[in-house]
Enzyme design. Structure first.
Site, PDB file in Angstrom:
ATOM      1  N   LYS A  42       0.811  -1.206   0.000  1.00 19.10           N
ATOM      2  CA  LYS A  42       0.000   0.000   0.000  1.00 19.10           C
ATOM      3  C   LYS A  42       0.851   1.266   0.000  1.00 19.10           C
ATOM      4  O   LYS A  42       0.365   2.341  -0.287  1.00 19.10           O
ATOM      5  CB  LYS A  42      -0.909  -0.010   1.251  1.00 19.10           C
ATOM      6  CG  LYS A  42      -1.911  -1.142   1.227  1.00 19.10           C
ATOM      7  CD  LYS A  42      -2.730  -1.224   2.502  1.00 19.10           C
ATOM      8  CE  LYS A  42      -1.966  -2.011   3.490  1.00 19.10           C
ATOM      9  NZ  LYS A  42      -2.659  -2.634   4.599  1.00 19.10           N
ATOM     10  N   GLY A  43       2.125   1.096   0.342  1.00 22.73           N
ATOM     11  CA  GLY A  43       2.984   2.258   0.577  1.00 22.73           C
ATOM     12  C   GLY A  43       3.110   3.230  -0.578  1.00 22.73           C
ATOM     13  O   GLY A  43       3.402   4.404  -0.373  1.00 22.73           O
ATOM     14  N   ASP A  99       7.442   2.530  -2.493  1.00 19.69           N
ATOM     15  CA  ASP A  99       7.674   3.638  -1.568  1.00 19.69           C
ATOM     16  C   ASP A  99       9.136   3.672  -1.121  1.00 19.69           C
ATOM     17  O   ASP A  99       9.770   4.712  -1.112  1.00 19.69           O
ATOM     18  CB  ASP A  99       6.724   3.567  -0.353  1.00 19.69           C
ATOM     19  CG  ASP A  99       6.733   2.210   0.363  1.00 19.69           C
ATOM     20  OD1 ASP A  99       7.405   1.258  -0.104  1.00 19.69           O
ATOM     21  OD2 ASP A  99       6.061   2.106   1.400  1.00 19.69           O
ATOM     22  N   ASP A 102      14.494  -1.076   0.843  1.00 21.12           N
ATOM     23  CA  ASP A 102      15.177  -1.239   2.123  1.00 21.12           C
ATOM     24  C   ASP A 102      16.126  -2.445   2.017  1.00 21.12           C
ATOM     25  O   ASP A 102      17.205  -2.329   1.446  1.00 21.12           O
ATOM     26  CB  ASP A 102      14.086  -1.419   3.189  1.00 21.12           C
ATOM     27  CG  ASP A 102      14.591  -1.410   4.616  1.00 21.12           C
ATOM     28  OD1 ASP A 102      15.375  -0.517   4.962  1.00 21.12           O
ATOM     29  OD2 ASP A 102      14.194  -2.286   5.396  1.00 21.12           O
ATOM     30  N   LYS A 130      17.210   3.121   0.876  1.00 12.42           N
ATOM     31  CA  LYS A 130      18.023   2.997   2.107  1.00 12.42           C
ATOM     32  C   LYS A 130      19.137   2.003   1.832  1.00 12.42           C
ATOM     33  O   LYS A 130      19.058   0.846   2.241  1.00 12.42           O
ATOM     34  CB  LYS A 130      17.140   2.404   3.212  1.00 12.42           C
ATOM     35  CG  LYS A 130      16.638   3.371   4.257  1.00 12.42           C
ATOM     36  CD  LYS A 130      16.120   2.564   5.442  1.00 12.42           C
ATOM     37  CE  LYS A 130      14.749   2.938   5.850  1.00 12.42           C
ATOM     38  NZ  LYS A 130      14.203   2.054   6.902  1.00 12.42           N
ATOM     39  N   PHE A 151      13.910   4.337  10.681  1.00  9.20           N
ATOM     40  CA  PHE A 151      12.563   3.930  10.301  1.00  9.20           C
ATOM     41  C   PHE A 151      11.738   5.187  10.047  1.00  9.20           C
ATOM     42  O   PHE A 151      11.611   6.047  10.901  1.00  9.20           O
ATOM     43  CB  PHE A 151      11.898   3.049  11.363  1.00  9.20           C
ATOM     44  CG  PHE A 151      10.667   2.377  10.820  1.00  9.20           C
ATOM     45  CD1 PHE A 151      10.786   1.269   9.994  1.00  9.20           C
ATOM     46  CD2 PHE A 151       9.410   2.886  11.083  1.00  9.20           C
ATOM     47  CE1 PHE A 151       9.660   0.665   9.434  1.00  9.20           C
ATOM     48  CE2 PHE A 151       8.272   2.291  10.531  1.00  9.20           C
ATOM     49  CZ  PHE A 151       8.407   1.182   9.715  1.00  9.20           C
ATOM     50  N   VAL A 152      11.215   5.294   8.834  1.00  5.78           N
ATOM     51  CA  VAL A 152      10.523   6.518   8.436  1.00  5.78           C
ATOM     52  C   VAL A 152       9.053   6.253   8.121  1.00  5.78           C
ATOM     53  O   VAL A 152       8.677   5.138   7.754  1.00  5.78           O
ATOM     54  CB  VAL A 152      11.212   7.179   7.221  1.00  5.78           C
ATOM     55  CG1 VAL A 152      12.624   7.622   7.579  1.00  5.78           C
ATOM     56  CG2 VAL A 152      11.245   6.258   6.008  1.00  5.78           C
ATOM     57  N   ASP A 158       3.998   3.645   6.333  1.00  4.09           N
ATOM     58  CA  ASP A 158       3.304   3.446   7.602  1.00  4.09           C
ATOM     59  C   ASP A 158       4.178   2.795   8.658  1.00  4.09           C
ATOM     60  O   ASP A 158       5.200   2.189   8.374  1.00  4.09           O
ATOM     61  CB  ASP A 158       2.106   2.509   7.390  1.00  4.09           C
ATOM     62  CG  ASP A 158       2.549   1.045   7.193  1.00  4.09           C
ATOM     63  OD1 ASP A 158       3.381   0.789   6.301  1.00  4.09           O
ATOM     64  OD2 ASP A 158       2.087   0.169   7.950  1.00  4.09           O
ATOM     65  N   ARG A 164       0.416   7.137   7.434  1.00  7.96           N
ATOM     66  CA  ARG A 164       0.517   7.219   5.966  1.00  7.96           C
ATOM     67  C   ARG A 164       0.096   8.587   5.453  1.00  7.96           C
ATOM     68  O   ARG A 164       0.513   9.016   4.381  1.00  7.96           O
ATOM     69  CB  ARG A 164      -0.378   6.172   5.292  1.00  7.96           C
ATOM     70  CG  ARG A 164       0.046   4.728   5.505  1.00  7.96           C
ATOM     71  CD  ARG A 164      -0.723   3.825   4.536  1.00  7.96           C
ATOM     72  NE  ARG A 164      -0.707   2.429   4.926  1.00  7.96           N
ATOM     73  CZ  ARG A 164       0.235   1.555   4.579  1.00  7.96           C
ATOM     74  NH1 ARG A 164       1.250   1.943   3.845  1.00  7.96           N
ATOM     75  NH2 ARG A 164       0.156   0.297   4.956  1.00  7.96           N
TER      76      ARG A 164
HETATM   77  P1  IMP Z   1      12.409  -4.516   1.745  1.00 11.16           P
HETATM   78  O1  IMP Z   1      11.819  -5.801   1.238  1.00 11.16           O
HETATM   79  O2  IMP Z   1      13.169  -4.722   3.033  1.00 11.16           O
HETATM   80  O3  IMP Z   1      13.213  -3.746   0.716  1.00 11.16           O
HETATM   81  O4  IMP Z   1      11.221  -3.634   2.251  1.00 11.16           O
HETATM   82  C1  IMP Z   1      10.413  -2.924   1.434  1.00 11.16           C
HETATM   83  C2  IMP Z   1       9.105  -2.623   2.125  1.00 11.16           C
HETATM   84  O5  IMP Z   1       9.255  -2.527   3.542  1.00 11.16           O
HETATM   85  C3  IMP Z   1       8.611  -1.285   1.670  1.00 11.16           C
HETATM   86  O6  IMP Z   1       7.747  -1.416   0.591  1.00 11.16           O
HETATM   87  C4  IMP Z   1       7.929  -0.734   2.894  1.00 11.16           C
HETATM   88  O7  IMP Z   1       6.573  -1.097   2.864  1.00 11.16           O
HETATM   89  C5  IMP Z   1       8.592  -1.406   4.074  1.00 11.16           C
HETATM   90  N1  IMP Z   1       9.589  -0.515   4.730  1.00 11.16           N
HETATM   91  C6  IMP Z   1      10.934  -0.611   4.690  1.00 11.16           C
HETATM   92  N2  IMP Z   1      11.532   0.364   5.395  1.00 11.16           N
HETATM   93  C7  IMP Z   1      10.523   1.109   5.904  1.00 11.16           C
HETATM   94  C8  IMP Z   1      10.492   2.298   6.721  1.00 11.16           C
HETATM   95  O8  IMP Z   1      11.503   2.900   7.130  1.00 11.16           O
HETATM   96  N3  IMP Z   1       9.245   2.753   7.029  1.00 11.16           N
HETATM   97  C9  IMP Z   1       8.100   2.164   6.595  1.00 11.16           C
HETATM   98  N4  IMP Z   1       8.080   1.061   5.833  1.00 11.16           N
HETATM   99  C10 IMP Z   1       9.291   0.536   5.488  1.00 11.16           C
HETATM  100 MG    MG Z   2       4.799  -1.234   3.952  1.00 11.81          MG
END
Ligand code: IMP
Ligand code: MG
Length: 178
Positions: A42-43, A99, A102, A130, A151-152, A158, A164
């Site tokens: 949803k981000g 969004d 990470d 990130k 963490f943002v 969210d 959000r």
């Molecule tokens: P990844 O699979 O670790 O790259 O994570 C990606 C997903 O984790 C993103 O689409 C976000 O929904 C969530 N996410 C990662 N870091 C943050 C953060 O700092 N704040 C909020 N959601 C995050």
């Molecule tokens: Mg998310």
């Protein structure tokens, strides 16, 4: 809500300017094409709403869901992809909109899922990157901002489905989620 914020990292104005620039860049990179834009819910919903209005191309906008976090702030590594497949990916110029990039686990899973369906091209566009937290090697083609290792929330992002609707991106106070 605002009392839970430690610091604003990217203001409304900065985001507006940068999103516009990304839209202009995508418009010129895909000139003469009709990209298939796939938002990762949803981000992405706030970012994509603004970005799409800066893209001056005929394009198709679709959504998938991907989640691995549940109610936590760390990825579980197990990505669930949800999609309503009434659209073709084969031969399309796909732009995935996220969004935040990470660990890279979510986008790696999504990229594999889409690649299997043979798009003509596939690029990744993320509002925030990130790089400090990467667990798998992956980089985005379009990045709004490089984000510090915090963490943002806000502008679609969210924590436990809250924050959000903040119009900026901010770091959350640690005591809110620990
Ligand atoms: P990844 O699979 O670790 O790259 O994570 C990606 C997903 O984790 C993103 O689409 C976000 O929904 C969530 N996410 C990662 N870091 C943050 C953060 O700092 N704040 C909020 N959601 C995050
Ligand atoms: Mg998310």
């Amino acid at each position: 809500m605002r009392e839970d914020i430690k610091e604003i990292l990217f203001s409304e104005d900065e985001i507006r300017r940068r999103v516009k620039e990304l839209g202009v860049q995508i418009t010129s990179d895909y000139f003469g094409k009709n990209p298939l834009i796939i938002g990762v819910l949803k981000g992405c919903y706030v970012f994509l709403a603004d970005l799409a209005r800066s893209i001056e191309l005929g394009c198709e906008i679709r959504f998938v869901t991907a989640s691995s976090y549940g109610m936590a702030t760390m990825t579980s590594g197990d990505v669930k992809i949800g999609v309503d497949f009434d659209f073709d990916i084969a031969g399309r110029d796909v732009i995935l909109i996220e969004d935040i990039l990470d660990s890279g686990v979510t986008l790696t899973a999504l990229r594999a899922f889409i690649s299997e369906r043979k798009p003509a091209t596939l690029k990744i566009c993320t509002l925030l990157d990130k790089p400090a937290r990467r667990k798998v090697q992956l980089s985005a083609d379009y990045v709004g901002f490089e984000c510090p290792d915090a963490f943002v929330v806000g502008y679609g992002l969210d924590y436990a489905e809250r924050y959000r609707n903040l119009p900026f991106v901010a770091e959350l106070k640690q005591e809110v989620y620990s």
